[in-house]
Design a protein around this motif. Structure first.
Motif, PDB file in Angstrom:
ATOM      1  N   VAL A 113       0.839  -1.216  -0.156  1.00  0.00           N
ATOM      2  CA  VAL A 113       0.034  -0.089   0.236  1.00  0.00           C
ATOM      3  C   VAL A 113       0.740   1.363   0.044  1.00  0.00           C
ATOM      4  O   VAL A 113       1.463   1.508   1.035  1.00  0.00           O
ATOM      5  CB  VAL A 113      -0.883  -0.084   1.431  1.00  0.00           C
ATOM      6  CG1 VAL A 113      -1.791   1.344   1.355  1.00  0.00           C
ATOM      7  CG2 VAL A 113      -1.772  -1.276   1.272  1.00  0.00           C
ATOM      8  N   ARG A 114       0.685   1.918  -0.933  1.00  0.00           N
ATOM      9  CA  ARG A 114       1.613   3.326  -1.087  1.00  0.00           C
ATOM     10  C   ARG A 114       0.861   4.368  -0.509  1.00  0.00           C
ATOM     11  O   ARG A 114       1.188   5.303  -0.003  1.00  0.00           O
ATOM     12  CB  ARG A 114       2.161   3.403  -2.491  1.00  0.00           C
ATOM     13  CG  ARG A 114       3.266   2.185  -2.893  1.00  0.00           C
ATOM     14  CD  ARG A 114       3.818   2.612  -4.421  1.00  0.00           C
ATOM     15  NE  ARG A 114       4.393   1.425  -4.641  1.00  0.00           N
ATOM     16  CZ  ARG A 114       5.718   1.566  -5.019  1.00  0.00           C
ATOM     17  NH1 ARG A 114       6.403   2.477  -4.792  1.00  0.00           N
ATOM     18  NH2 ARG A 114       6.125   0.635  -5.522  1.00  0.00           N
ATOM     19  N   ASP A 115      -0.525   4.464  -1.072  1.00  0.00           N
ATOM     20  CA  ASP A 115      -1.393   5.417  -0.947  1.00  0.00           C
ATOM     21  C   ASP A 115      -2.748   4.842  -0.400  1.00  0.00           C
ATOM     22  O   ASP A 115      -3.150   3.757  -0.910  1.00  0.00           O
ATOM     23  CB  ASP A 115      -1.766   6.538  -1.818  1.00  0.00           C
ATOM     24  CG  ASP A 115      -0.438   7.238  -2.236  1.00  0.00           C
ATOM     25  OD1 ASP A 115       0.223   8.017  -1.333  1.00  0.00           O
ATOM     26  OD2 ASP A 115       0.168   7.027  -3.362  1.00  0.00           O
ATOM     27  N   LYS A 116      -3.576   5.609   0.383  1.00  0.00           N
ATOM     28  CA  LYS A 116      -5.019   5.215   0.603  1.00  0.00           C
ATOM     29  C   LYS A 116      -5.675   6.300   0.377  1.00  0.00           C
ATOM     30  O   LYS A 116      -5.608   7.224   0.431  1.00  0.00           O
ATOM     31  CB  LYS A 116      -5.092   4.562   1.906  1.00  0.00           C
ATOM     32  CG  LYS A 116      -5.076   5.836   3.086  1.00  0.00           C
ATOM     33  CD  LYS A 116      -5.481   5.272   4.416  1.00  0.00           C
ATOM     34  CE  LYS A 116      -5.546   6.444   5.391  1.00  0.00           C
ATOM     35  NZ  LYS A 116      -6.749   7.004   5.187  1.00  0.00           N
ATOM     36  N   PRO A 117      -7.062   5.790   0.086  1.00  0.00           N
ATOM     37  CA  PRO A 117      -8.169   6.901   0.049  1.00  0.00           C
ATOM     38  C   PRO A 117      -8.575   7.409   1.373  1.00  0.00           C
ATOM     39  O   PRO A 117      -8.307   6.768   2.325  1.00  0.00           O
ATOM     40  CB  PRO A 117      -9.565   5.942  -0.450  1.00  0.00           C
ATOM     41  CG  PRO A 117      -8.873   4.646  -0.946  1.00  0.00           C
ATOM     42  CD  PRO A 117      -7.524   4.396  -0.025  1.00  0.00           C
ATOM     43  N   ASP A 118      -8.927   8.917   1.178  1.00  0.00           N
ATOM     44  CA  ASP A 118      -9.139   9.551   2.328  1.00  0.00           C
ATOM     45  C   ASP A 118     -10.419   9.152   3.052  1.00  0.00           C
ATOM     46  O   ASP A 118     -10.426   9.293   4.572  1.00  0.00           O
ATOM     47  CB  ASP A 118      -9.382  11.030   1.935  1.00  0.00           C
ATOM     48  CG  ASP A 118      -8.056  11.700   1.651  1.00  0.00           C
ATOM     49  OD1 ASP A 118      -6.942  11.265   1.935  1.00  0.00           O
ATOM     50  OD2 ASP A 118      -8.227  12.442   0.659  1.00  0.00           O
ATOM     51  N   ILE A 162     -11.437   5.977   3.877  1.00  0.00           N
ATOM     52  CA  ILE A 162     -11.161   4.727   4.707  1.00  0.00           C
ATOM     53  C   ILE A 162     -10.025   4.690   5.698  1.00  0.00           C
ATOM     54  O   ILE A 162      -9.096   5.328   5.394  1.00  0.00           O
ATOM     55  CB  ILE A 162     -11.281   3.579   3.548  1.00  0.00           C
ATOM     56  CG1 ILE A 162     -11.532   2.172   4.092  1.00  0.00           C
ATOM     57  CG2 ILE A 162     -10.067   3.478   2.853  1.00  0.00           C
ATOM     58  CD1 ILE A 162     -11.813   0.978   3.390  1.00  0.00           C
ATOM     59  N   SER A 163     -10.246   3.962   6.593  1.00  0.00           N
ATOM     60  CA  SER A 163      -8.746   3.831   7.654  1.00  0.00           C
ATOM     61  C   SER A 163      -7.985   3.082   6.939  1.00  0.00           C
ATOM     62  O   SER A 163      -8.296   2.375   6.020  1.00  0.00           O
ATOM     63  CB  SER A 163      -9.412   3.300   8.689  1.00  0.00           C
ATOM     64  OG  SER A 163      -9.586   1.677   8.815  1.00  0.00           O
ATOM     65  N   GLY A 164      -6.694   3.291   7.504  1.00  0.00           N
ATOM     66  CA  GLY A 164      -5.544   2.476   6.747  1.00  0.00           C
ATOM     67  C   GLY A 164      -5.550   1.079   6.799  1.00  0.00           C
ATOM     68  O   GLY A 164      -5.454   0.273   5.967  1.00  0.00           O
ATOM     69  N   LYS A 165      -5.952   0.662   7.952  1.00  0.00           N
ATOM     70  CA  LYS A 165      -6.233  -0.989   8.424  1.00  0.00           C
ATOM     71  C   LYS A 165      -6.987  -1.523   7.610  1.00  0.00           C
ATOM     72  O   LYS A 165      -7.168  -2.574   6.881  1.00  0.00           O
ATOM     73  CB  LYS A 165      -6.329  -1.369   9.965  1.00  0.00           C
ATOM     74  CG  LYS A 165      -6.114  -2.760  10.010  1.00  0.00           C
ATOM     75  CD  LYS A 165      -5.834  -2.922  11.451  1.00  0.00           C
ATOM     76  CE  LYS A 165      -5.516  -4.519  11.469  1.00  0.00           C
ATOM     77  NZ  LYS A 165      -5.284  -4.630  12.994  1.00  0.00           N
ATOM     78  N   TYR A 217      -8.403  -0.687   4.649  1.00  0.00           N
ATOM     79  CA  TYR A 217      -8.103  -0.469   3.181  1.00  0.00           C
ATOM     80  C   TYR A 217      -6.866  -1.488   2.938  1.00  0.00           C
ATOM     81  O   TYR A 217      -7.150  -2.734   2.190  1.00  0.00           O
ATOM     82  CB  TYR A 217      -7.512   0.852   2.938  1.00  0.00           C
ATOM     83  CG  TYR A 217      -7.074   0.922   1.563  1.00  0.00           C
ATOM     84  CD1 TYR A 217      -8.003   0.893   0.593  1.00  0.00           C
ATOM     85  CD2 TYR A 217      -5.647   0.924   0.964  1.00  0.00           C
ATOM     86  CE1 TYR A 217      -7.648   0.945  -0.866  1.00  0.00           C
ATOM     87  CE2 TYR A 217      -5.299   1.159  -0.340  1.00  0.00           C
ATOM     88  CZ  TYR A 217      -6.441   1.107  -1.265  1.00  0.00           C
ATOM     89  OH  TYR A 217      -6.250   1.315  -2.642  1.00  0.00           O
ATOM     90  N   ALA A 218      -6.155  -1.867   3.794  1.00  0.00           N
ATOM     91  CA  ALA A 218      -4.870  -2.941   3.771  1.00  0.00           C
ATOM     92  C   ALA A 218      -5.793  -4.309   3.865  1.00  0.00           C
ATOM     93  O   ALA A 218      -5.280  -5.222   3.005  1.00  0.00           O
ATOM     94  CB  ALA A 218      -3.798  -2.613   4.710  1.00  0.00           C
ATOM     95  N   LEU A 219      -6.539  -4.687   4.816  1.00  0.00           N
ATOM     96  CA  LEU A 219      -7.348  -5.907   4.899  1.00  0.00           C
ATOM     97  C   LEU A 219      -7.992  -5.997   3.632  1.00  0.00           C
ATOM     98  O   LEU A 219      -7.962  -7.405   3.025  1.00  0.00           O
ATOM     99  CB  LEU A 219      -8.017  -5.868   5.972  1.00  0.00           C
ATOM    100  CG  LEU A 219      -7.591  -5.766   7.318  1.00  0.00           C
ATOM    101  CD1 LEU A 219      -8.780  -5.603   8.452  1.00  0.00           C
ATOM    102  CD2 LEU A 219      -7.124  -7.284   7.596  1.00  0.00           C
ATOM    103  N   THR A 220      -8.656  -4.832   3.030  1.00  0.00           N
ATOM    104  CA  THR A 220      -9.291  -5.316   1.688  1.00  0.00           C
ATOM    105  C   THR A 220      -8.379  -5.486   0.696  1.00  0.00           C
ATOM    106  O   THR A 220      -8.803  -6.468  -0.255  1.00  0.00           O
ATOM    107  CB  THR A 220     -10.243  -3.968   1.410  1.00  0.00           C
ATOM    108  OG1 THR A 220     -11.111  -3.405   2.604  1.00  0.00           O
ATOM    109  CG2 THR A 220     -10.947  -3.856  -0.047  1.00  0.00           C
TER     110      THR A 220
END
Length: 88
Positions: free
Chosen positions: A59-64, A66-69, A71-74
């Motif tokens: 994960v380099r960037d995440k959408p604003d 959603i939480s980081g975790k 997004y990473a789980l998804t």
């Protein structure tokens, strides 16, 4: 097995080898490298070359919105090739 990691190099050096020693006939370990600032990416890049059933999702960037975790789980779930999932 899906593991989300943010700056977890030290912990992953202990956890990943343990997860890879299981005796289930078919499994994969997916580590989602979530915007790490330590040596996590380098460790995982090297470890994935040595273990065919270890994969890394980065994960380099995440959408604003959603939480980081989450997004990473998804991303880890989408990368999984087996029907049954275990999260740690």
């Amino acid at each position: 097995i899906i593991v989300c990691a943010h700056d977890e190099e030290e912990n992953l050096r202990e956890l990943v080898p343990l997860l890879l020693t299981q005796d289930h006939p078919e499994f994969e370990v997916i580590v989602v490298e979530d915007r790490c600032n330590d040596g996590t990416f380098d460790y995982l890049r090297e470890a994935t070359q040595r273990h065919a059933n270890l994969r890394m999702v980065r994960v380099r960037d995440k959408p604003d919105h959603i939480s980081g975790k989450k997004y990473a789980l998804t991303l880890g779930i989408k990368a999984a090739k087996y029907e049954h999932l275990l999260f740690t």
